[in-house]
Design a protein around this motif. Structure first.
Motif, PDB file in Angstrom:
ATOM      1  N   ARG A 154      -4.958   9.000  20.084  1.00  0.00           N
ATOM      2  CA  ARG A 154      -4.243  10.283  19.985  1.00  0.00           C
ATOM      3  C   ARG A 154      -3.412  10.348  18.709  1.00  0.00           C
ATOM      4  O   ARG A 154      -2.450  11.108  18.624  1.00  0.00           O
ATOM      5  CB  ARG A 154      -3.366  10.464  21.221  1.00  0.00           C
ATOM      6  CG  ARG A 154      -4.162  10.274  22.500  1.00  0.00           C
ATOM      7  CD  ARG A 154      -3.396  10.702  23.709  1.00  0.00           C
ATOM      8  NE  ARG A 154      -3.368  12.151  23.845  1.00  0.00           N
ATOM      9  CZ  ARG A 154      -2.706  12.781  24.807  1.00  0.00           C
ATOM     10  NH1 ARG A 154      -2.036  12.121  25.697  1.00  0.00           N
ATOM     11  NH2 ARG A 154      -2.704  14.102  24.860  1.00  0.00           N
ATOM     12  N   TYR A 155      -3.816   9.561  17.696  1.00  0.00           N
ATOM     13  CA  TYR A 155      -3.019   9.440  16.469  1.00  0.00           C
ATOM     14  C   TYR A 155      -2.817  10.793  15.774  1.00  0.00           C
ATOM     15  O   TYR A 155      -1.683  11.178  15.459  1.00  0.00           O
ATOM     16  CB  TYR A 155      -3.677   8.448  15.502  1.00  0.00           C
ATOM     17  CG  TYR A 155      -2.970   8.366  14.177  1.00  0.00           C
ATOM     18  CD1 TYR A 155      -1.823   7.596  14.034  1.00  0.00           C
ATOM     19  CD2 TYR A 155      -3.410   9.101  13.079  1.00  0.00           C
ATOM     20  CE1 TYR A 155      -1.143   7.552  12.814  1.00  0.00           C
ATOM     21  CE2 TYR A 155      -2.740   9.063  11.876  1.00  0.00           C
ATOM     22  CZ  TYR A 155      -1.615   8.288  11.747  1.00  0.00           C
ATOM     23  OH  TYR A 155      -0.934   8.256  10.563  1.00  0.00           O
ATOM     24  N   ASP A 156      -3.903  11.529  15.546  1.00  0.00           N
ATOM     25  CA  ASP A 156      -3.801  12.782  14.778  1.00  0.00           C
ATOM     26  C   ASP A 156      -2.896  13.789  15.492  1.00  0.00           C
ATOM     27  O   ASP A 156      -2.031  14.408  14.875  1.00  0.00           O
ATOM     28  CB  ASP A 156      -5.198  13.403  14.565  1.00  0.00           C
ATOM     29  CG  ASP A 156      -6.081  12.564  13.639  1.00  0.00           C
ATOM     30  OD1 ASP A 156      -5.583  11.589  13.055  1.00  0.00           O
ATOM     31  OD2 ASP A 156      -7.277  12.891  13.512  1.00  0.00           O
ATOM     32  N   LEU A 157      -3.102  13.917  16.817  1.00  0.00           N
ATOM     33  CA  LEU A 157      -2.315  14.890  17.589  1.00  0.00           C
ATOM     34  C   LEU A 157      -0.834  14.498  17.578  1.00  0.00           C
ATOM     35  O   LEU A 157       0.052  15.338  17.357  1.00  0.00           O
ATOM     36  CB  LEU A 157      -2.843  14.939  19.031  1.00  0.00           C
ATOM     37  CG  LEU A 157      -1.978  15.745  20.004  1.00  0.00           C
ATOM     38  CD1 LEU A 157      -2.103  17.239  19.693  1.00  0.00           C
ATOM     39  CD2 LEU A 157      -2.395  15.484  21.458  1.00  0.00           C
ATOM     40  N   THR A 158      -0.553  13.206  17.819  1.00  0.00           N
ATOM     41  CA  THR A 158       0.845  12.748  17.885  1.00  0.00           C
ATOM     42  C   THR A 158       1.565  13.032  16.578  1.00  0.00           C
ATOM     43  O   THR A 158       2.709  13.505  16.562  1.00  0.00           O
ATOM     44  CB  THR A 158       0.895  11.239  18.218  1.00  0.00           C
ATOM     45  OG1 THR A 158       0.088  11.006  19.365  1.00  0.00           O
ATOM     46  CG2 THR A 158       2.318  10.781  18.504  1.00  0.00           C
ATOM     47  N   ASN A 159       0.888  12.781  15.451  1.00  0.00           N
ATOM     48  CA  ASN A 159       1.465  13.059  14.131  1.00  0.00           C
ATOM     49  C   ASN A 159       1.911  14.493  13.990  1.00  0.00           C
ATOM     50  O   ASN A 159       3.011  14.783  13.512  1.00  0.00           O
ATOM     51  CB  ASN A 159       0.367  12.885  13.063  1.00  0.00           C
ATOM     52  CG  ASN A 159       0.433  11.554  12.418  1.00  0.00           C
ATOM     53  OD1 ASN A 159       1.350  10.797  12.636  1.00  0.00           O
ATOM     54  ND2 ASN A 159      -0.560  11.266  11.603  1.00  0.00           N
ATOM     55  N   THR A 160       1.003  15.389  14.386  1.00  0.00           N
ATOM     56  CA  THR A 160       1.281  16.809  14.191  1.00  0.00           C
ATOM     57  C   THR A 160       2.429  17.258  15.082  1.00  0.00           C
ATOM     58  O   THR A 160       3.307  18.007  14.650  1.00  0.00           O
ATOM     59  CB  THR A 160      -0.011  17.624  14.438  1.00  0.00           C
ATOM     60  OG1 THR A 160      -0.992  17.146  13.506  1.00  0.00           O
ATOM     61  CG2 THR A 160       0.191  19.100  14.208  1.00  0.00           C
ATOM     62  N   VAL A 161       2.474  16.729  16.316  1.00  0.00           N
ATOM     63  CA  VAL A 161       3.553  17.110  17.238  1.00  0.00           C
ATOM     64  C   VAL A 161       4.897  16.578  16.710  1.00  0.00           C
ATOM     65  O   VAL A 161       5.874  17.324  16.594  1.00  0.00           O
ATOM     66  CB  VAL A 161       3.276  16.572  18.663  1.00  0.00           C
ATOM     67  CG1 VAL A 161       4.489  16.747  19.558  1.00  0.00           C
ATOM     68  CG2 VAL A 161       2.056  17.270  19.263  1.00  0.00           C
ATOM     69  N   LEU A 162       4.935  15.290  16.348  1.00  0.00           N
ATOM     70  CA  LEU A 162       6.216  14.668  15.959  1.00  0.00           C
ATOM     71  C   LEU A 162       6.757  15.212  14.641  1.00  0.00           C
ATOM     72  O   LEU A 162       7.960  15.179  14.407  1.00  0.00           O
ATOM     73  CB  LEU A 162       6.065  13.148  15.866  1.00  0.00           C
ATOM     74  CG  LEU A 162       5.783  12.427  17.186  1.00  0.00           C
ATOM     75  CD1 LEU A 162       5.660  10.932  16.954  1.00  0.00           C
ATOM     76  CD2 LEU A 162       6.874  12.696  18.220  1.00  0.00           C
ATOM     77  N   SER A 163       5.853  15.694  13.784  1.00  0.00           N
ATOM     78  CA  SER A 163       6.306  16.205  12.474  1.00  0.00           C
ATOM     79  C   SER A 163       6.425  17.730  12.487  1.00  0.00           C
ATOM     80  O   SER A 163       6.608  18.339  11.429  1.00  0.00           O
ATOM     81  CB  SER A 163       5.340  15.766  11.373  1.00  0.00           C
ATOM     82  OG  SER A 163       4.123  16.485  11.472  1.00  0.00           O
ATOM     83  N   PHE A 164       6.314  18.355  13.664  1.00  0.00           N
ATOM     84  CA  PHE A 164       6.364  19.830  13.777  1.00  0.00           C
ATOM     85  C   PHE A 164       5.326  20.478  12.852  1.00  0.00           C
ATOM     86  O   PHE A 164       5.599  21.508  12.233  1.00  0.00           O
ATOM     87  CB  PHE A 164       7.770  20.359  13.456  1.00  0.00           C
ATOM     88  CG  PHE A 164       8.855  19.743  14.302  1.00  0.00           C
ATOM     89  CD1 PHE A 164       9.028  20.132  15.624  1.00  0.00           C
ATOM     90  CD2 PHE A 164       9.684  18.760  13.794  1.00  0.00           C
ATOM     91  CE1 PHE A 164      10.020  19.562  16.407  1.00  0.00           C
ATOM     92  CE2 PHE A 164      10.672  18.182  14.570  1.00  0.00           C
ATOM     93  CZ  PHE A 164      10.847  18.581  15.877  1.00  0.00           C
TER      94      PHE A 164
END
Ligand SMILES: C[S@@+](CC[C@H](N)C(=O)[O-])C[C@H]1O[C@@H](n2cnc3c(N)ncnc32)[C@H](O)[C@@H]1O
Length: 215
Positions: free
Chosen positions: A8-18
């Motif tokens: 879930r690396y790509d999704l987590t990045n986008t969520v955590l960085s808004f």
């Protein structure tokens, strides 16, 4: 650790960085000034999300990473992106093979960042370019306080709901806090075989792009 977050690396990045990660990747591509047909190496490429952005320039972009889990996840969703197994400290490429090299959110994770900067210089032709995209130190003191509080308190909590390995995001917060600021990193880039070192802050210094030219 990266094998454990790969799914879930790509999704987590986008969520955590808004959603900011997308603009940071575009800025990295622009800072490299790539021309169609040039060869660019993306070290610590992970799932290839950073490599894919580079290819939009028309350059031939290759990614290399140490984590088989990240590489597998990347090959599944981006079969068109060339991703190779490779250690930033011993890259599987000849001297001066690339016109440009870059490393996004990965230099901080390498055991010996100074050796990695020297190894990046080895595979770059004289006059070739480097861009390091990495978390850094927000410039405005009030914003820095709010950001550090997000990093140390909220980010691990949000990661618990999104990531496949939330503990890795406690490491993320701690490693960002321990990382050198803009000027200190510029000095280390300059000491590793790179000239004309400069940097540009993104999102108020949450991220900095350091660029340099192979001497
Ligand atoms: C936070 S991810 C960054 C991935 C991608 N560049 C991006 O922008 O999203 C950091 C990556 O660095 C890789 N890495 C850590 N140490 C490495 C090394 N010595 N050589 C190559 N890759 C390494 C990890 O496996 C991981 O995939």
């Amino acid at each position: 650790m990266f094998d454990g977050v790969a799914a879930r690396y790509d999704l987590t990045n986008t969520v955590l960085s808004f959603g900011q990660d997308r603009s940071w990747r575009r800025a990295t591509r622009a800072a490299l000034g790539l021309l169609p047909g040039e060869r660019v190496l993306d070290v610590g490429a992970g799932t290839g999300v950073s490599t894919q952005e580079l290819a939009r320039s028309g350059a031939y972009a290759v990614g290399a990473d140490l984590s088989q889990g990240m590489l597998h996840a990347g090959r599944r969703v981006r079969p068109e992106v060339p991703l190779l197994a490779g250690d930033a400290l011993r890259l599987p490429f000849a001297d001066a093979s690339f016109d440009a090299v870059t490393i996004s959110f990965a230099l901080r994770n390498v055991n010996d960042p100074d050796a990695a900067l020297r190894e990046l210089a080895r595979v770059t032709r004289p006059g070739g370019r480097l861009v390091v995209c990495e978390f850094s130190t927000p410039v405005h003191p009030a914003f820095r306080t709010v950001y550090l509080s997000y990093l140390m308190r909220s980010l691990p909590t949000v990661a618990r709901t999104v990531s496949s390995n939330p503990d890795a995001y406690v490491y993320l917060a701690e490693s960002i806090r321990a990382w050198p600021d803009q000027a200190a990193l510029a000095a280390r880039v300059g000491a590793a075989g790179w000239g004309r070192v400069a940097w540009r802050n993104l999102t108020g210094g949450v991220v900095a792009l350091h660029r340099a030219v192979r001497v």
